[in-house]
Scaffold this motif. Structure first.
Motif: not given
Length: 343
Positions: A11-15, A256-257, A259-267
């Motif tokens: 899917g998307s590369r940004g947000t 992208s704000a 996406d915070a939960e998604i980014r936390a899971r990725q980290r």
């Protein structure tokens, strides 16, 4: 100077919350995207490999190697570069697959050797996820076998991980010595691996100063054969004026704000030893995109972005592997406005 695009395998590369680009990682979208990129004059496409979506495993994920074989048959000119994580394929099997796609494409195929960062993708499948340097040690032996097989050699190999007893791939490559080998990763083991076996080193988006330093270090390493080439990953936001580009950048940052939960899971799923995660984020400014994204600084007016790309090219970057959002519309903008300035 060559231009490539990242395929939208997850899917998307940004947000992921952009109303101008709804989530779509389907084969149909990626087929249309790569065919259009070829028609617009892009030189390469990079197809990342994940067995599950690295952001949310409930979401779709394109399978890299079967998609690449299909794209090789559908396209005429564009280079197809497919990422591979060595622990997922025995080197004999992978080399045979790569050689077949090389024949299907007529000599337009490349392997992108990567060191995995997504621990969950391995562990949920019951595949061992070794520590960072051990993964590179495995990759060194793995690519040595693949390289020799792709060259048509009859391989006898006794190593820590593989024992190959006179295996040979036929038909051999009738287009060149072997398909191209790209290597990602910025650690010292990654640089040593690409110096030994790679044709092109993919560097993640970051400042010109950092990129020049990495290139200089890689060029100082022992190497046999042709000089090493260099590619750069970058997210482009180009507009007629710098102010318009900054507005477009800020729009994506605001989205992208969400996406915070998604980014936390990725980290949480990311190996903390991966150098990319420490080098790609500049201070005091957010980034958009993967693999460094806008950290390369390609946000600005058409002339500003073109000038920055020329500076990277002067430092040694030959292939720009680009991201956009919304992808198709901004890819067309780049082809119309930036390609003429750079070519």
């Amino acid at each position: 100077m060559r231009f490539g695009i990242w395929a939208l395998v997850h899917g998307s590369r940004g947000t992921f919350h952009d109303p101008e680009e709804p989530f779509d990682a389907s084969w149909d979208r990626n087929r249309r995207l790569v065919l259009e990129a070829e028609s617009l004059g892009f030189d390469s496409t990079l197809i990342a490999q994940h067995t599950a979506n690295p952001y949310d495993d409930d979401w779709d994920e394109l399978e890299a190697w079967t998609a690449s074989a299909a794209l090789a048959a559908l396209t005429q000119r564009i280079e197809i570069i497919t990422a591979v994580k060595p622990p997922l394929y025995h080197p004999v099997i992978l080399a045979k697959m790569a050689q077949q796609i090389e024949h299907v494409s007529g000599g337009r195929f490349g392997i992108n050797l990567v060191n995995a960062w997504n621990r969950a993708e391995y562990e949920k499948a019951g595949i061992d996820f070794a520590e960072h340097d051990e993964r590179y040690a495995y990759g060194q032996e793995w690519i040595a076998v693949v390289d020799a097989l792709l060259r048509g050699e009859r391989v006898f190999h006794r190593g820590r991980h593989f024992q190959i007893d006179g295996f040979q791939i036929r038909p051999s490559d009738s287009f060149r010595a072997r398909p191209s080998i790209y290597v990602g990763g910025e650690s010292q083991p990654a640089q040593e691996l690409v110096a030994r076996h790679g044709d092109v080193w993919f560097i993640n988006g970051q400042s010109l100063e950092n990129v020049a330093r990495l290139i200089a270090n890689a060029r100082s390493l022992p190497r046999r054969g042709e000089p090493l080439g260099f590619g750069l990953s970058a997210f482009v936001i180009a507009r007629p004026t710098a102010a318009e580009a900054e507005d477009a950048f800020n729009r994506l940052v605001a989205l992208s704000a969400q996406d915070a939960e998604i980014r936390a899971r990725q980290r949480a799923n990311t190996d903390p030893a991966v150098v990319m995660k420490h080098s790609q984020v500049p201070q005091n400014r957010p980034t958009i995109g993967t693999n460094g994204g806008t950290a390369a600084g390609l946000v600005g007016s058409y002339d500003q972005v073109a000038e920055r790309m020329r500076a990277f090219h002067a430092a040694g970057i030959e292939l720009f592997m680009l991201q956009f959002q919304p992808f198709e519309a901004e890819m067309r903008r780049f082809a119309a406005e930036l390609m003429p300035r750079l070519r």
